[in-house]
Design a protein around this motif. Sequence first.
Motif, PDB file in Angstrom:
ATOM      1  N   LYS A   1     -16.064  27.687 -25.481  1.00 16.27           N
ATOM      2  CA  LYS A   1     -16.378  28.786 -24.416  1.00 16.27           C
ATOM      3  C   LYS A   1     -15.814  28.199 -23.034  1.00 16.27           C
ATOM      4  N   LYS A   2     -16.033  27.036 -22.814  1.00 19.63           N
ATOM      5  CA  LYS A   2     -15.546  26.470 -21.695  1.00 19.63           C
ATOM      6  C   LYS A   2     -13.924  26.277 -21.726  1.00 19.63           C
ATOM      7  N   THR A   3     -13.396  25.891 -22.846  1.00 17.35           N
ATOM      8  CA  THR A   3     -12.025  25.850 -23.044  1.00 17.35           C
ATOM      9  C   THR A   3     -11.506  27.351 -22.882  1.00 17.35           C
ATOM     10  N   VAL A   4     -11.809  28.218 -23.363  1.00 13.26           N
ATOM     11  CA  VAL A   4     -11.114  29.653 -23.429  1.00 13.26           C
ATOM     12  C   VAL A   4     -11.296  30.314 -22.135  1.00 13.26           C
ATOM     13  N   LEU A   5     -12.778  30.163 -21.553  1.00 10.96           N
ATOM     14  CA  LEU A   5     -13.014  31.193 -20.440  1.00 10.96           C
ATOM     15  C   LEU A   5     -12.479  30.187 -19.176  1.00 10.96           C
ATOM     16  N   GLY A   6     -12.274  28.951 -19.242  1.00  7.91           N
ATOM     17  CA  GLY A   6     -11.958  27.983 -18.289  1.00  7.91           C
ATOM     18  C   GLY A   6     -10.727  28.278 -17.870  1.00  7.91           C
ATOM     19  N   ILE A   7      -9.697  28.780 -18.581  1.00  6.02           N
ATOM     20  CA  ILE A   7      -8.215  29.172 -18.328  1.00  6.02           C
ATOM     21  C   ILE A   7      -8.180  30.307 -17.334  1.00  6.02           C
ATOM     22  N   PHE A   8      -9.130  31.329 -17.690  1.00  7.55           N
ATOM     23  CA  PHE A   8      -8.968  32.460 -16.906  1.00  7.55           C
ATOM     24  C   PHE A   8      -9.733  32.201 -15.315  1.00  7.55           C
TER      25      PHE A   8
ATOM     26  N   VAL B   1      -2.394  40.620 -14.694  1.00  6.09           N
ATOM     27  CA  VAL B   1      -3.728  40.133 -14.249  1.00  6.09           C
ATOM     28  C   VAL B   1      -4.854  41.166 -14.700  1.00  6.09           C
ATOM     29  N   THR B   2      -4.519  42.432 -14.849  1.00  7.43           N
ATOM     30  CA  THR B   2      -5.556  43.486 -15.362  1.00  7.43           C
ATOM     31  C   THR B   2      -5.824  43.289 -16.570  1.00  7.43           C
ATOM     32  N   LEU B   3      -5.009  43.052 -17.568  1.00  4.84           N
ATOM     33  CA  LEU B   3      -5.082  42.619 -18.780  1.00  4.84           C
ATOM     34  C   LEU B   3      -5.677  41.511 -19.091  1.00  4.84           C
ATOM     35  N   ALA B   4      -5.672  40.442 -18.420  1.00  2.00           N
ATOM     36  CA  ALA B   4      -6.193  39.221 -18.551  1.00  2.00           C
ATOM     37  C   ALA B   4      -7.656  39.334 -18.245  1.00  2.00           C
ATOM     38  N   LYS B   5      -7.826  40.221 -17.174  1.00  2.00           N
ATOM     39  CA  LYS B   5      -9.324  40.294 -16.797  1.00  2.00           C
ATOM     40  C   LYS B   5     -10.090  41.040 -17.906  1.00  2.00           C
ATOM     41  N   VAL B   6      -9.306  42.157 -18.691  1.00  2.00           N
ATOM     42  CA  VAL B   6     -10.219  42.711 -19.666  1.00  2.00           C
ATOM     43  C   VAL B   6     -10.330  41.810 -20.748  1.00  2.00           C
TER      44      VAL B   6
ATOM     45  N   LYS C   1     -14.048  38.305 -24.240  1.00  2.00           N
ATOM     46  CA  LYS C   1     -14.368  37.215 -24.678  1.00  2.00           C
ATOM     47  C   LYS C   1     -15.889  36.622 -24.061  1.00  2.00           C
ATOM     48  N   SER C   2     -16.055  36.891 -23.064  1.00  2.00           N
ATOM     49  CA  SER C   2     -17.565  36.815 -22.157  1.00  2.00           C
ATOM     50  C   SER C   2     -18.625  37.495 -23.083  1.00  2.00           C
ATOM     51  N   GLU C   3     -18.318  38.927 -23.535  1.00  2.00           N
ATOM     52  CA  GLU C   3     -19.180  39.541 -24.015  1.00  2.00           C
ATOM     53  C   GLU C   3     -19.475  38.730 -25.163  1.00  2.00           C
ATOM     54  N   GLU C   4     -18.253  38.496 -26.180  1.00  2.00           N
ATOM     55  CA  GLU C   4     -18.365  38.027 -27.545  1.00  2.00           C
ATOM     56  C   GLU C   4     -19.164  36.777 -27.581  1.00  2.00           C
TER      57      GLU C   4
END
Length: 285
Positions: A191-198, A214-219, A224-227
């Motif tokens: 989770k830290k690896t994946v969400l950390g990039i954003f 940026v919009t697509l990245a935020k979505v 991913k956060s919900e997952e």
Amino acid sequence: MKLLRPAACALLCLSLLLGGCATNGGMVSMEEVRDFANASAKLGGYAELSQRYRDTYDREEPYLSPAADRLARDNDAKRQAVYQEFVSIQKAVVLYMQTLSLLAGDGRYDLSASVDDLGLGLQANAEAGVGQKHIAAYTGLTRLLTRVIASGYQNRSVETMVRDGDADVQTLLEAMISITRLYYKTNENEKKTVLGIFDVELPFSNRNTDRMLVTLAKVHYMNKSEEYKLIDKRYDMALQGLTKVALGHQKLRENLNKLSREEVRSMIASYGRDLRKIRDKLSGG
């Protein structure tokens, strides 16, 4: 043929009546034991989380730098190597519970294929908390199951099965709890690896030309956060379930000579109900 005298007839009837009462009063209902064993065998959660642990690299890979990717590949190889062993522990516990359910019920079916599906053994794994006592417990339980199933359950009862298997079952459930915590820790790192990039990149993507990206990245980030929030709940539920199985079996072992008592039957039934509730929550996501 001589007819029994009234006094003798009355004595015979009384003897049969008392004998019947003693038999019925001494009968031990195994319905609650069977339901608990079935619920334990069908709990779920651990197998799914084992697969998720095994497939960590597949989810991480798109987010890794070249340097991080090399380390991740090494970790992936280690996870692939231990996956089958971790699953084998669950298979042994599930097969034990299935056997216990059989002994507590009226039906009989062949579990020999399940015995054949058990792994050859375990290796010590410090990171997962698997040591020599867990290896010995796995060996002991698989030998017990092989003997019982191969003999067609002859000279075997719920009481003897629980008495002979409890120590090894408790030790293997302890191992499964420890391994599930390893899964959780691995998921936290992912989770830290994946969400950390954003978290690092999004604040610097403020050019008008980057607006769509940026919009697509935020979505994607929100998805991913919900997952990860949902999977965190599954780790918690799996740990609760394994703990409940261990406590239920401990209570069964402690009350082997009192299984006919209403309070014991009620207690064992409550563990079965709790496990079914946990299973339903795991199934519902």
